[in-house]
Scaffold this active site. Structure first.
Site, PDB file in Angstrom:
ATOM      1  N   LYS A   1       5.999  -0.071  -2.982  1.00  0.00           N
ATOM      2  CA  LYS A   1       5.959  -1.246  -2.099  1.00  0.00           C
ATOM      3  C   LYS A   1       5.736  -2.520  -2.919  1.00  0.00           C
ATOM      4  O   LYS A   1       6.429  -3.516  -2.729  1.00  0.00           O
ATOM      5  CB  LYS A   1       4.821  -1.070  -1.093  1.00  0.00           C
ATOM      6  CG  LYS A   1       4.437  -2.333  -0.357  1.00  0.00           C
ATOM      7  CD  LYS A   1       3.307  -2.106   0.620  1.00  0.00           C
ATOM      8  CE  LYS A   1       1.924  -2.259   0.035  1.00  0.00           C
ATOM      9  NZ  LYS A   1       1.494  -3.648  -0.215  1.00  0.00           N
ATOM     10  N   ASN A   2       4.770  -2.476  -3.822  1.00  0.00           N
ATOM     11  CA  ASN A   2       4.396  -3.702  -4.535  1.00  0.00           C
ATOM     12  C   ASN A   2       5.424  -4.128  -5.577  1.00  0.00           C
ATOM     13  O   ASN A   2       5.352  -5.231  -6.102  1.00  0.00           O
ATOM     14  CB  ASN A   2       3.013  -3.544  -5.190  1.00  0.00           C
ATOM     15  CG  ASN A   2       1.904  -3.576  -4.152  1.00  0.00           C
ATOM     16  OD1 ASN A   2       2.159  -3.822  -2.975  1.00  0.00           O
ATOM     17  ND2 ASN A   2       0.682  -3.312  -4.587  1.00  0.00           N
TER      18      ASN A   2
ATOM     19  N   CYS B   1      -7.932 -12.104   4.716  1.00  0.00           N
ATOM     20  CA  CYS B   1      -7.558 -10.799   5.230  1.00  0.00           C
ATOM     21  C   CYS B   1      -8.785  -9.922   5.114  1.00  0.00           C
ATOM     22  O   CYS B   1      -9.819 -10.358   4.616  1.00  0.00           O
ATOM     23  CB  CYS B   1      -6.380 -10.216   4.464  1.00  0.00           C
ATOM     24  SG  CYS B   1      -6.809  -9.792   2.796  1.00  0.00           S
TER      25      CYS B   1
ATOM     26  N   ARG C   1      -8.790 -14.071  -0.684  1.00  0.00           N
ATOM     27  CA  ARG C   1      -7.484 -13.983  -1.341  1.00  0.00           C
ATOM     28  C   ARG C   1      -6.705 -15.295  -1.331  1.00  0.00           C
ATOM     29  O   ARG C   1      -5.664 -15.408  -0.682  1.00  0.00           O
ATOM     30  CB  ARG C   1      -6.641 -12.861  -0.733  1.00  0.00           C
ATOM     31  CG  ARG C   1      -7.268 -11.512  -0.930  1.00  0.00           C
ATOM     32  CD  ARG C   1      -6.419 -10.394  -0.382  1.00  0.00           C
ATOM     33  NE  ARG C   1      -5.383  -9.958  -1.286  1.00  0.00           N
ATOM     34  CZ  ARG C   1      -4.626  -8.896  -1.070  1.00  0.00           C
ATOM     35  NH1 ARG C   1      -4.779  -8.192   0.008  1.00  0.00           N
ATOM     36  NH2 ARG C   1      -3.701  -8.549  -1.937  1.00  0.00           N
TER      37      ARG C   1
ATOM     38  N   ASP D   1      -6.616  -0.748  -5.994  1.00  0.00           N
ATOM     39  CA  ASP D   1      -5.925  -0.053  -4.899  1.00  0.00           C
ATOM     40  C   ASP D   1      -6.204   1.454  -4.880  1.00  0.00           C
ATOM     41  O   ASP D   1      -5.748   2.147  -3.970  1.00  0.00           O
ATOM     42  CB  ASP D   1      -4.406  -0.296  -4.994  1.00  0.00           C
ATOM     43  CG  ASP D   1      -4.022  -1.699  -4.532  1.00  0.00           C
ATOM     44  OD1 ASP D   1      -4.881  -2.416  -4.001  1.00  0.00           O
ATOM     45  OD2 ASP D   1      -2.850  -2.072  -4.716  1.00  0.00           O
TER      46      ASP D   1
ATOM     47  N   ARG E   1       1.958   0.316   6.752  1.00  0.00           N
ATOM     48  CA  ARG E   1       2.365  -0.813   5.910  1.00  0.00           C
ATOM     49  C   ARG E   1       2.670  -0.330   4.494  1.00  0.00           C
ATOM     50  O   ARG E   1       3.482  -0.946   3.804  1.00  0.00           O
ATOM     51  CB  ARG E   1       1.235  -1.854   5.837  1.00  0.00           C
ATOM     52  CG  ARG E   1       1.077  -2.692   7.088  1.00  0.00           C
ATOM     53  CD  ARG E   1       0.066  -3.793   6.843  1.00  0.00           C
ATOM     54  NE  ARG E   1       0.220  -4.278   5.485  1.00  0.00           N
ATOM     55  CZ  ARG E   1      -0.781  -4.578   4.657  1.00  0.00           C
ATOM     56  NH1 ARG E   1      -2.021  -4.466   5.050  1.00  0.00           N
ATOM     57  NH2 ARG E   1      -0.547  -4.998   3.438  1.00  0.00           N
TER      58      ARG E   1
END
Ligand code: UD1
Length: 418
Positions: free
Chosen positions: A22-23, A117, A122, A305, A398
């Site tokens: 994803k990233n 968030c 952030r 993460d 997500r």
């Protein structure tokens, strides 16, 4: 909203294929804004965050086509809007990645500020400072960033701290700027290297990606590319932790073990046996999980993460472990839910968690709060007694492709409740 139900206690066995990252996909899809013509991308994961960026690209005037399994084509020929609206950006912070490409290609952009968030404030100040150094006029107005520059100019920029998104945004902007840009104290994540490779294939000149000094020579235009998204190192790490935690034997396929060496080292330190090949990694859970201390760091250090997932593993360890979170200030929101399942975790000043290993976790209804916190609750459910129901799995969708299918193929008793 969907929930995921897990009946715990089954050691996981077998092989699982890792999806595209994803990233890596998010900035690479955003980079198609720099090109007049159609770029095609393979191994794009089916995820809510990917839907969000594609929706945003369409809204900006691009034509987006999904062609079969994991293939996406983006044609930015029709790019005619410069505004990323609040409704699209608030769903996903990474939408800020369109800022650099829009200013570089169209000379202006108006992008909603992503705001806070669940895992902290952030900010995006470093993205904005960098663009300003490249000659953009930046204004914050009505919750939007407005940036304008006839043509961006190369600049020598030193980040206050390594920022993944900031490095990506400026690499893209600098590719179409006038002259040379130097990014110092740049982030070194594999996703940065992946983006640099794509930009270079488009005809840009990006040197040094993967080190803390990246040098970009601006060019006047970029050409379409066809490329494949690199495997997701965080998804791979999550399945490896699941294998170790349940005392199982799990092989992750189609991954790049060089991208998660820090995770492999910590798994070994817990007593798990880990073998690697060029594109696979096999973990076998230890008899007794050993406690280890972890400090999250920018790549190549231990990734923030993977912090929540390791906390579950260490909750079942012999002895006490300490986790220090140095990247995000509020990334322990999974702790209260893990405590409800019987984990013995205490939080201390300086973003530190002490985890005293317990003999078992007990299944409970729990609430997912952010992406990696959600993954940790699934892991806890896999090893807990009785049944765990993870609510609000929106966050999980997500970032993890078909997670319940992948776990059930490894033998987990897991199902989605719609
Ligand atoms: C990316 C990843 C995310 C990962 C994070 C850190 C994507 C889409 N997301 O997020 O999964 O957890 O890297 O590895 O790739 N900061 C500032 N000012 C800025 C930018 C960042 O102060 O302008 C701070 C952040 O608050 C944070 C640190 O820098 O404390 C690192 O953030 P950053 O690397 O930018 O994270 P993201 O790119 O948002």
């Amino acid at each position: 909203m969907d929930s995921i139900e897990i009946k715990g206690g089954v050691p996981l066995h077998g092989e699982v294929r890792i999806s595209g990252a994803k990233n890596a996909a998010l900035p690479i899809l955003a980079s198609s804004l720099l090109v007049e013509g159609t770029c095609t991308f393979e191994n794009v994961p089916r995820l809510k965050d990917i839907d969000s960026i594609l929706l945003l690209l369409e809204d900006l005037g691009c034509s987006v086509t999904r062609q079969g399994e994991g293939e996406v084509a983006v044609d930015a020929q029709g790019l005619n809007r410069t505004e990323a609206a609040y409704d699209l950006v608030r769903k996903m912070r990474a939408s800020i990645l369109v800022l650099g490409p829009l200013v570089a290609r169209l000379g202006r952009a108006r992008v909603s500020l992503p705001g806070g968030c669940a895992i902290g404030a952030r900010p995006v100040d470093l993205h904005l400072k960098g663009l300003e150094a490249m000659g953009a006029r930046i204004r914050l107005h009505h919750g939007y960033v407005e940036a304008e520059a006839h043509r961006l100019k190369g600049a020598d920029i030193c980040f206050d701290m390594p920022t993944v998104g900031g490095t990506e945004n400026l690499m893209m902007a600098a590719s179409l700027a006038d002259g040379e840009t130097i990014l110092r104290n740049a982030a070194r994540e594999p996703e940065i290297v992946a983006l640099a490779d794509v930009l270079n294939a488009m005809g840009a000149s990006v040197q040094g990606a993967g080190t803390s000094k990246i040098i970009i020579q601006g060019v006047s235009s970029l050409k379409p590319v066809s490329t494949t998204i690199i495997p997701d190192r965080i998804e791979a790490g999550t399945f490896l932790v699941a294998g170790a935690l349940t005392g199982g034997d799990v092989t992750v396929r189609d991954c790049n073990p060089d991208h998660f060496r820090a995770v492999i080292d910590k798994l070994r330190a817990t007593g798990a046996s880990v073998e690697t090949g060029p594109d696979w990694t096999r973990v076998r859970g230890p008899e007794v999980i050993q406690s280890v201390d972890i400090t999250t760091q920018p790549y190549p250090g231990f990734p923030t993460d993977m912090q929540a997932q390791f906390m579950v593993l260490l909750s079942m360890a012999e002895g006490t472990s300490v986790i220090s979170e140095t990247i995000f200030e509020n990334r322990f929101i999974h702790v209260s839910e893990l405590q409800r399942m019987g984990a013995a975790i205490s939080l201390h000043a300086g973003n530190t968690a002490k985890i005293r290993g317990v003999k078992e976790l007990s299944g409970a209804p729990v609430m997912a709060s952010d992406l990696r916190a959600s993954a940790s609750l699934i892991l806890a459910g896999l090893v807990a007694t009785n049944t765990t129901v993870v609510h609000r799995v929106y966050h999980l969708d997500r970032g993890y492709e078909a997670i319940e299918e992948k776990f059930s193929r490894l033998g987990a008793r897991i199902r989605r409740i719609r």
